[in-house]
Design a protein around this motif. Sequence first.
Motif, short mmCIF file in Angstrom:
data_model
loop_
_atom_site.label_atom_id
_atom_site.label_comp_id
_atom_site.label_asym_id
_atom_site.label_seq_id
_atom_site.Cartn_x
_atom_site.Cartn_y
_atom_site.Cartn_z
N ARG B 16 5.15 -6.21 -8.10
CA ARG B 16 6.02 -6.85 -7.13
C ARG B 16 7.27 -7.41 -7.76
NH1 ARG B 16 1.61 -6.09 -5.72
NH2 ARG B 16 0.69 -7.85 -6.84
N THR B 58 4.67 -18.33 -3.77
CA THR B 58 3.53 -17.47 -3.51
C THR B 58 2.39 -18.27 -2.92
OG1 THR B 58 4.22 -16.33 -5.50
CG2 THR B 58 2.18 -15.61 -4.52
N SER B 145 -1.53 -8.08 1.95
CA SER B 145 -0.60 -9.12 1.46
C SER B 145 -1.36 -10.22 0.78
CB SER B 145 0.19 -9.73 2.61
OG SER B 145 1.24 -8.93 2.97
N ASN B 148 -2.42 -9.16 -2.61
CA ASN B 148 -1.23 -9.12 -3.48
C ASN B 148 -0.86 -10.52 -3.93
OD1 ASN B 148 -0.95 -6.44 -3.42
ND2 ASN B 148 0.74 -6.39 -1.96
N CYS B 149 -0.86 -11.46 -2.98
CA CYS B 149 -0.49 -12.84 -3.32
C CYS B 149 -1.44 -13.39 -4.37
CB CYS B 149 -0.53 -13.73 -2.08
SG CYS B 149 0.99 -13.71 -1.17
N ASP B 152 -0.61 -11.87 -7.65
CA ASP B 152 0.63 -12.46 -8.15
C ASP B 152 0.39 -13.83 -8.74
OD1 ASP B 152 3.04 -11.17 -5.72
OD2 ASP B 152 2.11 -10.32 -7.52
#
Lengths: 160, 199
Positions: B16, B58, B145, B148-149, B152
């Motif tokens: 990302r 985030t 999402s 992904n968060c 991250d």
Amino acid sequence: MAGAQQGQQIDISSLSAQQLSQVKKQLDDEVQHLTNSYQSLKRAQAKFRECVANVKSGVAESTKDKPILVPLTSSLYVPGKLADTKHVLVDVGTGFYVEKTTADAEKFYNGKVEELGSNIKELENIANGKAQNLRMVEEVLRQKMIAGQQQGGQGSASTT
Amino acid sequence: MAETEKSGKDAPTNPRGIPFAPFVENVQEYVSTRADVEGVLKNFQEMISKYQFMQANTERRLAGLKDKIPDIQKTVATVQFLRARDPDAEPLETTFELNDTLYAKANVQTPQEVYLWLGANVMLSYPLPDAETLLEDKLTAARSSLSNCEDDLDFLREQITTMEVATARVYNWDIGERRKEKGDGKTGEDGGSEAPPNG
């Protein structure tokens, strides 16, 4: 409730400037907190007033057969018709829901509005009292500062 | 991002676009004289605060998603239930929310289309099957999402630790050099200080 002294019987002019600052800060925080509470109560009161209006106009004979959009979840609506114009379900707190007639519901909400109104009045009085204390403390603090500066000024003037 | 010039070497990024923190194997690569140390340390501090800023963002996104996902799930379940019903069945009696503490009863016929609130004062009507597809897509997107968060966040945490270790290394190297210089200056004393205490 004693307005000015509020339990501390010490004469504020006997406190040092630093202590006065602390007292001022404390009073500041309290006034802030009370103002926030006041606003929350006002908001809650407005919501209950809204509920009264809703019951009066929404769940009335006039809307009986009108098509309405019924929310099934927070983002899903389906067309439907009002089923019962005589009864509504009121959340009376702690997980209890009571089915009331529209007249009773109106009475209930109006009662809530009045209760909040009296709480708000009390809160207003307390907040005003604190604000007054705060102003007095600020006044004494300011005088001390001026006196302190003057003394310092006199001191330095005498040495030059 | 401007990270690449600042770190001095080309910083690869994660899927990302978050750049990797450079791992300081050999402090000499980054710092040739003691004068450079200030600049390098400041640089590292900047990168750390950038990572922390990204981390805060985030985390906020993650919290929002965690909130939304159960709502979307409920909506999907409701649409599926409506689809499963016989279109000629009796109207459904439902209690719906008129206001925060006020509910009323309504009769709902099995509809052929439903209205979906898409946010930003936009509501569209969809036929039942389309609504279900749309909601399921939304749900999968939200779930991916979310993961992904979470990835991250883990990645950012690692990079922040790496940067802090790098800062510590450079600082220790600096201390070592300072001791050496002091030792060289005082010729009598044994200036040969121990090696800089980096692990």
